[in-house]
Write a protein that holds these residues in place. Structure first.
Motif, PDB file in Angstrom:
ATOM      1  N   ALA A  27       0.856  -1.229   0.087  1.00  0.00           N
ATOM      2  CA  ALA A  27      -0.149  -0.077   0.033  1.00  0.00           C
ATOM      3  C   ALA A  27       0.942   1.256   0.023  1.00  0.00           C
ATOM      4  O   ALA A  27       0.429   2.225  -0.799  1.00  0.00           O
ATOM      5  CB  ALA A  27      -0.876  -0.163   1.236  1.00  0.00           C
ATOM      6  N   GLU A  28       1.958   1.178   0.916  1.00  0.00           N
ATOM      7  CA  GLU A  28       2.982   2.251   0.700  1.00  0.00           C
ATOM      8  C   GLU A  28       3.599   2.351  -0.439  1.00  0.00           C
ATOM      9  O   GLU A  28       3.736   3.521  -0.988  1.00  0.00           O
ATOM     10  CB  GLU A  28       4.134   2.026   1.837  1.00  0.00           C
ATOM     11  N   ARG A  29       3.958   1.507  -1.096  1.00  0.00           N
ATOM     12  CA  ARG A  29       4.752   1.690  -2.394  1.00  0.00           C
ATOM     13  C   ARG A  29       3.580   2.117  -3.452  1.00  0.00           C
ATOM     14  O   ARG A  29       3.947   3.093  -4.422  1.00  0.00           O
ATOM     15  CB  ARG A  29       4.960   0.358  -2.877  1.00  0.00           C
ATOM     16  N   LYS A  30       2.484   1.444  -3.253  1.00  0.00           N
ATOM     17  CA  LYS A  30       1.356   2.265  -4.378  1.00  0.00           C
ATOM     18  C   LYS A  30       1.024   3.656  -4.110  1.00  0.00           C
ATOM     19  O   LYS A  30       0.750   4.394  -5.101  1.00  0.00           O
ATOM     20  CB  LYS A  30       0.154   1.254  -4.161  1.00  0.00           C
ATOM     21  N   GLN A  31       0.739   4.155  -2.919  1.00  0.00           N
ATOM     22  CA  GLN A  31       0.584   5.426  -2.592  1.00  0.00           C
ATOM     23  C   GLN A  31       1.553   6.333  -3.115  1.00  0.00           C
ATOM     24  O   GLN A  31       1.601   7.248  -3.547  1.00  0.00           O
ATOM     25  CB  GLN A  31       0.232   5.657  -1.146  1.00  0.00           C
ATOM     26  N   GLY A  32       2.747   5.680  -2.713  1.00  0.00           N
ATOM     27  CA  GLY A  32       4.094   6.593  -3.234  1.00  0.00           C
ATOM     28  C   GLY A  32       4.220   6.834  -4.774  1.00  0.00           C
ATOM     29  O   GLY A  32       4.616   7.685  -5.092  1.00  0.00           O
ATOM     30  N   ALA A  33       3.608   5.693  -5.468  1.00  0.00           N
ATOM     31  CA  ALA A  33       3.504   6.141  -6.883  1.00  0.00           C
ATOM     32  C   ALA A  33       2.401   7.011  -7.337  1.00  0.00           C
ATOM     33  O   ALA A  33       2.269   7.085  -8.609  1.00  0.00           O
ATOM     34  CB  ALA A  33       3.393   4.645  -7.467  1.00  0.00           C
ATOM     35  N   GLU A  34       1.341   7.269  -6.445  1.00  0.00           N
ATOM     36  CA  GLU A  34       0.202   7.881  -7.051  1.00  0.00           C
ATOM     37  C   GLU A  34       0.395   9.341  -7.110  1.00  0.00           C
ATOM     38  O   GLU A  34       1.294  10.005  -6.708  1.00  0.00           O
ATOM     39  CB  GLU A  34      -0.898   7.664  -6.044  1.00  0.00           C
ATOM     40  N   VAL A  35      -0.278   9.869  -8.129  1.00  0.00           N
ATOM     41  CA  VAL A  35      -0.266  11.378  -8.346  1.00  0.00           C
ATOM     42  C   VAL A  35      -1.809  11.943  -7.533  1.00  0.00           C
ATOM     43  O   VAL A  35      -2.576  11.328  -7.568  1.00  0.00           O
ATOM     44  CB  VAL A  35      -0.221  11.723  -9.629  1.00  0.00           C
ATOM     45  N   CYS A  36      -1.697  13.145  -7.445  1.00  0.00           N
ATOM     46  CA  CYS A  36      -2.981  13.935  -6.935  1.00  0.00           C
ATOM     47  C   CYS A  36      -3.807  13.919  -7.992  1.00  0.00           C
ATOM     48  O   CYS A  36      -3.640  14.537  -9.038  1.00  0.00           O
ATOM     49  CB  CYS A  36      -2.304  15.401  -6.562  1.00  0.00           C
ATOM     50  N   ARG A  37      -4.929  13.492  -7.714  1.00  0.00           N
ATOM     51  CA  ARG A  37      -6.012  13.477  -8.512  1.00  0.00           C
ATOM     52  C   ARG A  37      -6.986  14.783  -8.453  1.00  0.00           C
ATOM     53  O   ARG A  37      -7.530  15.223  -9.777  1.00  0.00           O
ATOM     54  CB  ARG A  37      -7.148  12.269  -8.263  1.00  0.00           C
ATOM     55  N   ASP A  38      -7.072  15.151  -7.300  1.00  0.00           N
ATOM     56  CA  ASP A  38      -8.135  16.417  -7.330  1.00  0.00           C
ATOM     57  C   ASP A  38      -7.949  17.040  -5.833  1.00  0.00           C
ATOM     58  O   ASP A  38      -7.008  16.521  -5.023  1.00  0.00           O
ATOM     59  CB  ASP A  38      -9.705  16.088  -7.392  1.00  0.00           C
ATOM     60  N   ILE A  39      -8.377  18.181  -5.836  1.00  0.00           N
ATOM     61  CA  ILE A  39      -8.309  19.005  -4.373  1.00  0.00           C
ATOM     62  C   ILE A  39      -9.870  19.359  -4.066  1.00  0.00           C
ATOM     63  O   ILE A  39     -10.552  19.788  -4.949  1.00  0.00           O
ATOM     64  CB  ILE A  39      -7.631  20.432  -4.617  1.00  0.00           C
ATOM     65  N   PHE A  40     -10.084  18.937  -2.967  1.00  0.00           N
ATOM     66  CA  PHE A  40     -11.480  19.457  -2.404  1.00  0.00           C
ATOM     67  C   PHE A  40     -11.312  20.223  -0.942  1.00  0.00           C
ATOM     68  O   PHE A  40     -10.511  19.882  -0.154  1.00  0.00           O
ATOM     69  CB  PHE A  40     -12.083  18.065  -2.005  1.00  0.00           C
ATOM     70  N   VAL A  41     -12.195  21.183  -1.061  1.00  0.00           N
ATOM     71  CA  VAL A  41     -12.115  22.389  -0.018  1.00  0.00           C
ATOM     72  C   VAL A  41     -13.368  22.295   0.522  1.00  0.00           C
ATOM     73  O   VAL A  41     -14.576  22.538   0.147  1.00  0.00           O
ATOM     74  CB  VAL A  41     -11.758  23.670  -0.838  1.00  0.00           C
ATOM     75  N   LYS A  42     -13.268  22.314   2.106  1.00  0.00           N
ATOM     76  CA  LYS A  42     -14.413  22.380   2.785  1.00  0.00           C
ATOM     77  C   LYS A  42     -14.331  23.825   3.501  1.00  0.00           C
ATOM     78  O   LYS A  42     -13.374  23.528   4.493  1.00  0.00           O
ATOM     79  CB  LYS A  42     -14.778  21.061   3.675  1.00  0.00           C
ATOM     80  N   LEU A  43     -14.979  24.471   3.481  1.00  0.00           N
ATOM     81  CA  LEU A  43     -14.844  25.936   4.024  1.00  0.00           C
ATOM     82  C   LEU A  43     -15.996  26.293   5.009  1.00  0.00           C
ATOM     83  O   LEU A  43     -17.139  26.074   4.345  1.00  0.00           O
ATOM     84  CB  LEU A  43     -14.638  27.025   2.808  1.00  0.00           C
ATOM     85  N   ASP A  44     -15.659  26.330   6.124  1.00  0.00           N
ATOM     86  CA  ASP A  44     -16.815  26.391   7.221  1.00  0.00           C
ATOM     87  C   ASP A  44     -16.995  28.172   7.116  1.00  0.00           C
ATOM     88  O   ASP A  44     -16.400  28.978   7.481  1.00  0.00           O
ATOM     89  CB  ASP A  44     -16.110  26.308   8.547  1.00  0.00           C
ATOM     90  N   ASN A  45     -18.324  28.254   6.427  1.00  0.00           N
ATOM     91  CA  ASN A  45     -18.689  29.491   6.204  1.00  0.00           C
ATOM     92  C   ASN A  45     -20.126  29.984   6.838  1.00  0.00           C
ATOM     93  O   ASN A  45     -20.772  30.509   6.272  1.00  0.00           O
ATOM     94  CB  ASN A  45     -18.726  29.991   4.558  1.00  0.00           C
ATOM     95  N   GLN A  46     -20.230  29.545   8.044  1.00  0.00           N
ATOM     96  CA  GLN A  46     -21.517  29.349   8.667  1.00  0.00           C
ATOM     97  C   GLN A  46     -21.840  30.976   8.940  1.00  0.00           C
ATOM     98  O   GLN A  46     -23.231  30.957   9.245  1.00  0.00           O
ATOM     99  CB  GLN A  46     -21.293  28.626   9.968  1.00  0.00           C
ATOM    100  N   TYR A  47     -21.010  31.883   9.037  1.00  0.00           N
ATOM    101  CA  TYR A  47     -21.498  33.255   9.386  1.00  0.00           C
ATOM    102  C   TYR A  47     -21.735  34.179   8.212  1.00  0.00           C
ATOM    103  O   TYR A  47     -22.027  35.099   8.260  1.00  0.00           O
ATOM    104  CB  TYR A  47     -20.670  33.890  10.214  1.00  0.00           C
ATOM    105  N   ASP A  48     -22.004  33.439   6.894  1.00  0.00           N
ATOM    106  CA  ASP A  48     -21.981  34.195   5.601  1.00  0.00           C
ATOM    107  C   ASP A  48     -21.028  35.287   5.528  1.00  0.00           C
ATOM    108  O   ASP A  48     -21.494  36.305   4.904  1.00  0.00           O
ATOM    109  CB  ASP A  48     -23.437  34.531   5.484  1.00  0.00           C
ATOM    110  N   ASN A  49     -19.651  35.289   5.796  1.00  0.00           N
ATOM    111  CA  ASN A  49     -18.832  36.299   5.623  1.00  0.00           C
ATOM    112  C   ASN A  49     -17.920  35.710   4.409  1.00  0.00           C
ATOM    113  O   ASN A  49     -17.055  35.150   4.668  1.00  0.00           O
ATOM    114  CB  ASN A  49     -17.968  36.545   6.930  1.00  0.00           C
ATOM    115  N   PHE A  50     -18.351  36.195   3.248  1.00  0.00           N
ATOM    116  CA  PHE A  50     -17.562  35.604   2.008  1.00  0.00           C
ATOM    117  C   PHE A  50     -16.371  36.540   1.756  1.00  0.00           C
ATOM    118  O   PHE A  50     -15.960  36.940   0.700  1.00  0.00           O
ATOM    119  CB  PHE A  50     -18.420  35.600   1.024  1.00  0.00           C
TER     120      PHE A  50
END
Length: 254
Positions: A27-50
């Motif tokens: 698994a470590e060897r496999k992960q070491g050979a992987e590339v970044c597929r995507d970026i996912f951002v979770k932004l806590d914006n509960q106060y609606d200050n954009f």
């Protein structure tokens, strides 16, 4: 016979351990050979200050596009460095960056919430967050909060409010107002002079409130509420132009 059983169990345990180590190593060897597929951002914006959005965070991560992440081998990606880069954004209270088993980078970020806005011609405009941090202005968004003005702003903006005794007093005043629905709705602006004397300008009524030093908060606001709830309804909302709360157990209106 008993010895044979024990030896058999030991062999099974060793064999299982070898298999487990092999799986982990694979698994470590496999992960070491992987590339970044995507970026996912979770932004806590509960106060609606954009003030910032997901694109701003990705721009920080990639150093405005100079450091391409998607498609890069994870062996060449330093998540700690990227996280430190993102945390330089003062509008963020916290940011955590890690990868998942599918080859994606996940970002959990939380925005600071401003509860006062500095508006004084002699100093740069900005905000004060609920944790006492001085924030810069934003081109994207203007938050509707209490306005802070006055000559003391020159001193106030030199450091975060929790860094000095004077700043802490103003911070406690702002927190008191923000934590009370009535005062949060009632107060529009606070003016603080060089000696830290406070003037309060209400949203609706025209009286300027001479608050004095930012201390004895509960006692002073209790007197002010008596003035609003009992005196003004009897005497008339436009009878007085100023109300003074500086003296103990007294309300002076004129």
């Amino acid at each position: 016979m008993l010895k044979k059983i024990r030896i058999g169990k030991g062999v099974k345990i060793i064999a299982a351990a070898v298999v487990l180590l092999s799986v982990i190593s694979f698994a470590e060897r496999k992960q070491g050979a992987e590339v970044c597929r995507d970026i996912f951002v979770k932004l806590d914006n509960q106060y609606d200050n954009f003030f910032i959005d997901e694109n701003d965070i990705i721009a920080l991560m990639t150093d405005d596009g100079d450091d391409i992440i998607i498609g890069k081998d994870f062996e060449e990606i330093n998540l700690k460095t990227i996280e430190e880069r993102v945390r330089t954004q003062k509008f963020l209270q916290k940011a955590e960056i890690y990868r998942d088993l599918k080859g994606n980078i996940l970002v959990n970020a939380k925005l600071r919430r401003p509860f006062a806005r500095i508006v004084e011609p002699s100093v740069p405009r900005g905000y004060i967050s609920t944790d006492g941090v001085i924030l810069p202005p934003s081109r994207k968004y203007t938050s509707r909060t209490i306005i802070l003005s006055g000559s003391f702003m020159k001193e106030l903006v030199k450091s975060d409010l929790t860094a000095t005794e004077e700043g802490k007093k103003i911070y406690e005043l702002l927190k008191f107002i923000d934590g009370d629905k009535f005062w949060k709705a009632q107060i529009a602006q606070i003016d603080i002079d060089k000696k830290m004397n406070v003037l309060i300008y209400p949203q609706v009524t025209k009286q300027i409130v001479e608050f004095g030093q930012p201390d004895d908060l509960e006692a002073k606001f209790k007197k002010l509420k008596v003035f609003y709830k009992q005196i003004l309804p009897q005497k008339g909302w436009n009878t007085y132009e100023r109300v003074n709360l500086e003296y103990k157990d007294q309300i002076i209106a004129e």
